[in-house]
Design a protein around this motif. Sequence first.
Motif, PDB file in Angstrom:
ATOM      1  N   ILE A 212       4.308   9.686  -6.533  1.00  9.23           N
ATOM      2  CA  ILE A 212       4.866  10.938  -6.015  1.00  9.23           C
ATOM      3  C   ILE A 212       6.348  11.021  -6.351  1.00  9.23           C
ATOM      4  O   ILE A 212       6.826  12.036  -6.852  1.00  9.23           O
ATOM      5  CB  ILE A 212       4.623  11.039  -4.495  1.00  9.23           C
ATOM      6  CG1 ILE A 212       3.125  11.157  -4.204  1.00  9.23           C
ATOM      7  CG2 ILE A 212       5.390  12.220  -3.907  1.00  9.23           C
ATOM      8  CD1 ILE A 212       2.764  10.986  -2.744  1.00  9.23           C
TER       9      ILE A 212
ATOM     10  N   TYR B  65       2.364   1.728  -3.419  1.00 11.64           N
ATOM     11  CA  TYR B  65       1.316   2.142  -4.351  1.00 11.64           C
ATOM     12  C   TYR B  65       1.106   3.658  -4.304  1.00 11.64           C
ATOM     13  O   TYR B  65       0.908   4.301  -5.323  1.00 11.64           O
ATOM     14  CB  TYR B  65       0.020   1.408  -4.026  1.00 11.64           C
ATOM     15  CG  TYR B  65      -1.144   1.804  -4.909  1.00 11.64           C
ATOM     16  CD1 TYR B  65      -1.250   1.305  -6.199  1.00 11.64           C
ATOM     17  CD2 TYR B  65      -2.120   2.680  -4.462  1.00 11.64           C
ATOM     18  CE1 TYR B  65      -2.299   1.660  -7.021  1.00 11.64           C
ATOM     19  CE2 TYR B  65      -3.173   3.047  -5.273  1.00 11.64           C
ATOM     20  CZ  TYR B  65      -3.262   2.529  -6.550  1.00 11.64           C
ATOM     21  OH  TYR B  65      -4.299   2.888  -7.362  1.00 11.64           O
ATOM     22  N   PHE B  66       1.158   4.242  -3.108  1.00  9.41           N
ATOM     23  CA  PHE B  66       0.927   5.675  -2.972  1.00  9.41           C
ATOM     24  C   PHE B  66       2.200   6.505  -3.136  1.00  9.41           C
ATOM     25  O   PHE B  66       2.150   7.633  -3.610  1.00  9.41           O
ATOM     26  CB  PHE B  66       0.271   5.997  -1.622  1.00  9.41           C
ATOM     27  CG  PHE B  66      -1.164   5.569  -1.570  1.00  9.41           C
ATOM     28  CD1 PHE B  66      -2.136   6.249  -2.283  1.00  9.41           C
ATOM     29  CD2 PHE B  66      -1.552   4.473  -0.822  1.00  9.41           C
ATOM     30  CE1 PHE B  66      -3.457   5.857  -2.256  1.00  9.41           C
ATOM     31  CE2 PHE B  66      -2.873   4.069  -0.783  1.00  9.41           C
ATOM     32  CZ  PHE B  66      -3.833   4.760  -1.505  1.00  9.41           C
ATOM     33  N   ILE B  67       3.341   5.978  -2.758  1.00  9.50           N
ATOM     34  CA  ILE B  67       4.589   6.746  -2.807  1.00  9.50           C
ATOM     35  C   ILE B  67       5.210   6.744  -4.202  1.00  9.50           C
ATOM     36  O   ILE B  67       5.783   7.747  -4.624  1.00  9.50           O
ATOM     37  CB  ILE B  67       5.586   6.211  -1.753  1.00  9.50           C
ATOM     38  CG1 ILE B  67       5.048   6.542  -0.360  1.00  9.50           C
ATOM     39  CG2 ILE B  67       6.971   6.792  -1.944  1.00  9.50           C
ATOM     40  CD1 ILE B  67       5.844   5.942   0.768  1.00  9.50           C
TER      41      ILE B  67
ATOM     42  N   ILE C 256       0.841  -1.206   0.000  1.00 12.67           N
ATOM     43  CA  ILE C 256       0.000   0.000   0.000  1.00 12.67           C
ATOM     44  C   ILE C 256       0.876   1.256   0.000  1.00 12.67           C
ATOM     45  O   ILE C 256       0.614   2.207  -0.749  1.00 12.67           O
ATOM     46  CB  ILE C 256      -0.972  -0.006   1.205  1.00 12.67           C
ATOM     47  CG1 ILE C 256      -2.041  -1.101   0.997  1.00 12.67           C
ATOM     48  CG2 ILE C 256      -1.632   1.355   1.392  1.00 12.67           C
ATOM     49  CD1 ILE C 256      -2.908  -1.364   2.202  1.00 12.67           C
ATOM     50  N   LEU C 257       1.923   1.265   0.799  1.00 14.33           N
ATOM     51  CA  LEU C 257       2.830   2.413   0.833  1.00 14.33           C
ATOM     52  C   LEU C 257       3.490   2.638  -0.524  1.00 14.33           C
ATOM     53  O   LEU C 257       3.563   3.766  -1.008  1.00 14.33           O
ATOM     54  CB  LEU C 257       3.896   2.235   1.913  1.00 14.33           C
ATOM     55  CG  LEU C 257       3.425   2.446   3.349  1.00 14.33           C
ATOM     56  CD1 LEU C 257       4.525   2.074   4.325  1.00 14.33           C
ATOM     57  CD2 LEU C 257       2.985   3.880   3.565  1.00 14.33           C
TER      58      LEU C 257
END
Length: 182
Positions: free
Chosen positions: A36, A31-33, A28-29
């Motif tokens: 960015i 996927y979001f990082i 999950i981390l």
Amino acid sequence: MKKTVFKSKKQAGMTLIELMVVLVIGVILVYFIYPIARGWFETANRANLTSARDSYMQCINERLTSYSDTTGMNNDWAISRGCISASRVVGANMIKNSIGGTTTLSAATLTVANDAISMSDTGISTTLCTTYAADKNDIYDSISINGTVVKALGGTLNDATVTASCQQSASNNTVTFIKKKN
């Protein structure tokens, strides 16, 4: 009567469930990082490419204002006059841009023969492509992306055409800028 004492065994490690929870949190981390971080790298690449272009544009602008036309202005000319940093020169006359592609300089024609200089950057990613032309819109008289004119001489940058012209695959876009002699 003898009492039996049971000693509890202390767990030495993680259970499969705990390991799976840690793995899911990690995914999950990422996927979001990742998006960015990718944006940061694209911004840095654009800044590097822009900085390199600005440094040799000063040298080229001197030629555009000092000579009657742009005949002979090409990679060899720019390299021999020190317009291009030695770290960007590959082989005899290839100019490497900061994102791994190449830059090609040549005399160009906008209204009369050899009245402009053309600078083509290859290896531009789709993300960088859509913003790179806009970043230099005020400096150049004509801009093309992958052979499609997105800003004609005397015109304005067409954002819809920019987006459509940037290929939706990897890093294979070419952006060509043309600067007219003053």
